[in-house]
Design an enzyme around this catalytic site. Structure first.
Site, PDB file in Angstrom:
ATOM      1  CD  GLU A  17      -3.065  -1.045   2.173  1.00 32.23           C
ATOM      2  OE1 GLU A  17      -3.008  -0.176   3.052  1.00 32.23           O
ATOM      3  OE2 GLU A  17      -4.039  -1.812   2.057  1.00 32.23           O
ATOM      4  CD  GLU A  70      -4.111  -5.862   3.495  1.00 31.05           C
ATOM      5  OE1 GLU A  70      -4.864  -4.966   3.939  1.00 31.05           O
ATOM      6  OE2 GLU A  70      -2.885  -5.833   3.607  1.00 31.05           O
TER       7      GLU A  70
HETATM    8  C1  FCB Z   1      -4.895  -2.033   5.199  1.00 29.48           C
HETATM    9  C2  FCB Z   1      -3.568  -2.466   5.773  1.00 29.48           C
HETATM   10  C3  FCB Z   1      -3.661  -3.486   6.865  1.00 29.48           C
HETATM   11  C4  FCB Z   1      -4.848  -3.242   7.767  1.00 29.48           C
HETATM   12  C5  FCB Z   1      -6.098  -3.052   6.956  1.00 29.48           C
HETATM   13  C6  FCB Z   1      -7.343  -2.872   7.778  1.00 29.48           C
HETATM   14  O1  FCB Z   1      -4.804  -0.745   4.707  1.00 29.48           O
HETATM   15  O2  FCB Z   1      -2.745  -3.006   4.761  1.00 29.48           O
HETATM   16  O3  FCB Z   1      -2.448  -3.489   7.568  1.00 29.48           O
HETATM   17  O4  FCB Z   1      -4.595  -2.189   8.602  1.00 29.48           O
HETATM   18  O5  FCB Z   1      -5.950  -1.959   6.106  1.00 29.48           O
END
Ligand code: FCB
Length: 442
Positions: A167, A351
């Site tokens: 990210e 994610e």
């Molecule tokens: C993302 C992150 C992870 C976690 C989630 C909720 O942005 O990569 O570490 O904090 O959000």
């Protein structure tokens, strides 16, 4: 749960994800301090000034946690290495205990039949390097590359896939312009430098790792729907600026070697001199791309305020425990958009997930909200795949309740509940539902 493994083709990878600082216990095992330790120790930055010193003590309890991944019928486990655990000062002397720990962790995954998916940087900048400017210092590309080569020299023969950075928007913008994450700066010049250097570090490390013979190299981008707050043309323009900063900056840099004009209009005066000469280095060929997706936000123009002259306004849809709008269609949109940008390159959802104030009631954790969330996002991913996107995997955030950065331990994202007093783990209903769904084929 409606989802079942058979909705996706044979070989599609289902996994769950964590990151080092959020679960390991940064005070354990000889790790050096990182900028999250000191950011958290500064009043006002993190809820109750909580830090990752103990977290879930994963560094001691990892066998139990890997058993949970295996017993959840997942194929893969996405984890990260804490830079300061391997190199306590960010460079120079190696903490043998730290690198040995990751060595055993990777072997532990293989023994359980799990694919190790490694992320090299999930936000734990060693304090010594942070004091030298961290992501704002052009030397960071070299520091990161040396660290990446060291880790991959030890683990690269056994990991399935490697991401350089998790990210970059959070690494750069959230942390240097919005001031919400470490190091907590609110400065457009620092932000512009970090926006460029994080990509330069990615490209430089990726090129070096490839030259060392490593394969299956990629990066994880987070994408967020940036919608206009109204039909007014100024709000459309505000949303387009945010889309350029959040999404296009990174995707276009790594795939085309360019930055979008809507972001350059504010950032170009603050970029490092000679940035244009780095763009080819940034646009290295990739083996795969990870997409993290959580929500949609609305943007409204604020004339007269400095660039990007906009503010966020709340959405109207249902919200998670973090106040993030639940908007699964956004995942489909981004997978299609990313697919159009990268062609045949394999894409993985690395994610998605939601926070909810889950409680143990009569020995069980019922999180119907999370089951519905996962169902809706898996369906959105399935629609993108059926539309022709080369989507190959889907990782749930997160295996465990953990340290949610500036929100401390307040926001529970886990499929498995963690009692932060005793550190005992208890699978939630969503974990059990996914474990069952992952055995179901038509
Ligand atoms: C993302 C992150 C992870 C976690 C989630 C909720 O942005 O990569 O570490 O904090 O959000």
């Amino acid at each position: 749960m409606r989802f079942r493994r058979g909705d996706f083709p044979e070989g599609f990878v289902f996994g769950t994800a964590t990151s080092a600082y959020q679960i390991e216990g940064s005070a354990l095992g000889g790790a050096g301090p990182c900028h999250w330790d000191t950011f958290a120790a500064t009043p006002g930055n993190v809820i109750r000034a909580e830090d990752g010193a103990r977290a879930c003590e994963h560094v001691h309890r990892w066998p139990e946690d890997l058993d949970l991944v295996r017993d959840g019928n997942f194929d893969a486990y996405r984890f990260s290495v804490n830079w300061a655990r391997v190199l306590p000062e960010g460079r120079g002397a190696v903490n043998a205990e730290g690198i040995d720990y990751y060595d055993r962790l990777v072997d532990g995954m293989l023994e359980r039949g799990l694919q190790p998916w490694l992320t090299l940087y999930h936000w734990d900048m060693p304090s010594d390097l942070a004091m030298r400017g961290g992501w704002t210092n052009p030397d960071v590309a070299g520091w990161f590359t040396d660290y990446a080569r060291l880790v991959m020299g030890r683990l690269g023969d056994r990991v399935t896939a490697t991401a350089t950075i998790n990210e970059p928007w959070c690494v750069a913008w959230l942390s240097h312009f919005l001031g919400i994450h470490a190091p907590g700066l609110r400065d457009i010049r620092a932000a512009a430098h970090a926006m460029h250097h994080v990509l330069l570090a990615h490209g430089t490390a990726l090129q070096a790792l490839r030259a060392d013979g490593h394969r299956d190299l990629g990066i994880v981008l987070n994408m967020e729907v940036c919608a206009p707050a109204s039909d007014a043309p100024e709000d459309h323009a505000a949303a387009a600026r945010q889309d350029a900063i959040f999404n296009r900056w990174f995707l276009e840099a790594i795939t085309q070697g360019t930055y979008p004009p809507e972001a350059l209009e504010g950032l170009e005066p603050h970029l490092p001199r000679g940035w244009q000469g780095d763009m080819a280095q940034i646009a290295q060929p990739l083996d795969w791309l990870g997409v993290n997706y959580y929500t949609r936000r609305f943007h409204q123009a604020v004339p007269g305020q400095p660039w990007p002259s906009s503010r966020e306004v709340p959405g109207t849809g249902p919200l998670t425990g973090s106040g993030w709008e639940i908007y699964p269609d956004g995942l489909e949109q981004f997978l299609r958009r990313t697919g159009a940008a990268v062609g045949d390159l394999p894409i993985h959802v690395t994610e998605t997930g939601m926070a909810w104030p889950d409680q143990i009631v009569n020995g069980a954790v019922g999180d119907a909200e999370r089951i519905a969330f996962m169902d809706a996002h898996l369906a959105a991913a399935g629609r993108a795949r059926e539309a022709g996107v080369n989507l190959k995997g889907f990782f749930c955030w997160s295996l465990l309740d953990n340290y949610e950065w500036a929100d401390g331990y307040d926001k529970r994202f886990g499929l498995v509940h963690v009692d932060f007093e005793t550190l005992s783990r208890r699978p939630k209903a969503s974990y059990l539902a996914l474990a069952d769904a992952l055995t179901r084929r038509p």
